[in-house]
Design an enzyme around this catalytic site. Structure first.
Site, PDB file in Angstrom:
ATOM      1  N   TYR A   1     -13.991  -4.011   9.540  1.00 46.82           N
ATOM      2  CA  TYR A   1     -12.741  -3.252   9.504  1.00 46.82           C
ATOM      3  C   TYR A   1     -12.118  -3.186  10.896  1.00 46.82           C
ATOM      4  CZ  TYR A   1      -9.534   0.675   8.754  1.00 46.82           C
ATOM      5  OH  TYR A   1      -8.419   1.481   8.688  1.00 46.82           O
TER       6      TYR A   1
ATOM      7  N   GLY B   1       0.811  -1.209   0.000  1.00 50.55           N
ATOM      8  CA  GLY B   1       0.000   0.000   0.000  1.00 50.55           C
ATOM      9  C   GLY B   1       0.843   1.257   0.000  1.00 50.55           C
TER      10      GLY B   1
ATOM     11  N   LYS C   1      -8.474  -4.847  12.223  1.00 54.59           N
ATOM     12  CA  LYS C   1      -7.373  -4.047  12.756  1.00 54.59           C
ATOM     13  C   LYS C   1      -7.044  -4.427  14.193  1.00 54.59           C
ATOM     14  CE  LYS C   1      -6.488  -1.496   9.141  1.00 54.59           C
ATOM     15  NZ  LYS C   1      -5.178  -1.568   8.461  1.00 54.59           N
TER      16      LYS C   1
ATOM     17  N   ASP D   1      -2.120  -8.335  -6.250  1.00 49.46           N
ATOM     18  CA  ASP D   1      -3.462  -8.381  -5.692  1.00 49.46           C
ATOM     19  C   ASP D   1      -3.377  -9.039  -4.318  1.00 49.46           C
ATOM     20  OD1 ASP D   1      -6.103  -8.633  -5.037  1.00 49.46           O
ATOM     21  OD2 ASP D   1      -6.631  -9.964  -6.697  1.00 49.46           O
TER      22      ASP D   1
ATOM     23  N   SER E   1      -5.507   1.079  13.256  1.00 49.24           N
ATOM     24  CA  SER E   1      -6.592   2.065  13.246  1.00 49.24           C
ATOM     25  C   SER E   1      -7.094   2.296  14.660  1.00 49.24           C
ATOM     26  CB  SER E   1      -7.746   1.543  12.372  1.00 49.24           C
ATOM     27  OG  SER E   1      -8.911   2.348  12.514  1.00 49.24           O
TER      28      SER E   1
END
Length: 259
Positions: A164, A22, A168, A72, A151
């Site tokens: 999500y 990323g 995390k 990917d 996060s």
């Protein structure tokens, strides 16, 4: 000068190799640039070739060592192929930064298995597989740094944390497990915990000025985060100076989490 030598010994990444997933946008791109400018050869792993090429071209124009791999990370095979291609660029990495993520937030009642599985694969399984691929080699060589980007949702549920937040939270647990396994051999494993940062990953919230302002007001600094706010922390965790810091969640959030 003594000060330059001292700082170089603490923070220079000369001779190191880093893989950043990323790493072509948002926080990941800022970390890629920081590690490269600190001396590491950096391999950026992401999906979009145009963004990858632009990131690497910017760094090589400055004289940095950088390469990119399009992969990917939503499938185990894609992760494995990406890892092998990354290792072929500059050799086995000393530093692994897992910044790639997916941020799908349907209401919990509408959260289906496809969203759950995709979220867990990109946000959790990919870092696990990359750690399994590179961590043992780092341990054998006696030096390694694994850094995960997590996060606020790893610690508290808000704005529909859903899958999500679960991914995390699990990623922070993975960092502790990796730290337990490999820190005796010189491999530290930590997480950086952002506050609200205006990046493509947060596009849904970024388009609501009232929510953006409310999030800024919740910090102690009076502003939301910027990708470049993570440069110093990443270089610190990637280098020699952080050798006694492991298994930790380090908040880079302007005081968001304690205000």
């Amino acid at each position: 000068m003594i000060s330059q030598t001292y700082l170089s010994e603490l923070f220079s990444l000369e001779g190191r190799v880093a893989v950043v997933t990323g790493g072509s946008s948002g926080i990941g791109r800022a970390i890629t640039g920081a590690l490269a400018r600190a001396g590491a050869g950096v391999v950026v792993v992401a999906r979009r070739e145009a963004e990858l090429a632009a990131t690497v071209d910017e760094l090589t124009a400055e004289g940095c060592r950088a390469a990119w791999v399009s992969a990917d990370l939503s499938t185990a095979d894609g992760v494995r192929r990406g890892a092998e291609a990354a290792a072929a660029s500059f050799g086995e990495p000393d530093i692994l930064v897992n910044c790639a993520g997916i941020n799908l937030r349907p209401p919990m009642g509408e959260l289906d298995e496809d969203v759950w599985d995709t979220t867990m694969t990109v946000n959790l399984k990919a870092p696990y597989l990359l750690g399994q691929r590179f961590g043992p080699g780092m341990a054998e060589r006696g030096f390694g740094r694994i850094i995960h980007i997590t996060s606020q949702q790893a610690h508290r549920a808000f704005v529909q944390s859903g899958a999500y937040g679960v991914s995390k939270g699990a990623l922070e647990s993975l960092a502790r497990s990796q730290a337990e396994a490999w820190s005796p051999y010189g491999v530290t494993c930590n997480t950086l915990v952002p506050g609200f940062v205006m990046t493509p990953l947060n596009e849904r919230l970024s388009t609501d000025p009232e929510k953006v302002a409310a999030l800024a007001a919740r910090t102690m600094t009076g502003r939301n985060g910027l990708p470049e706010d993570f440069a110093g922390a990443a270089v610190f965790l990637a280098g020699r100076g952080s050798g006694y810091v492991t298994g930790q969640s380090i908040f880079v959030d302007g005081g968001f989490s304690v205000h």
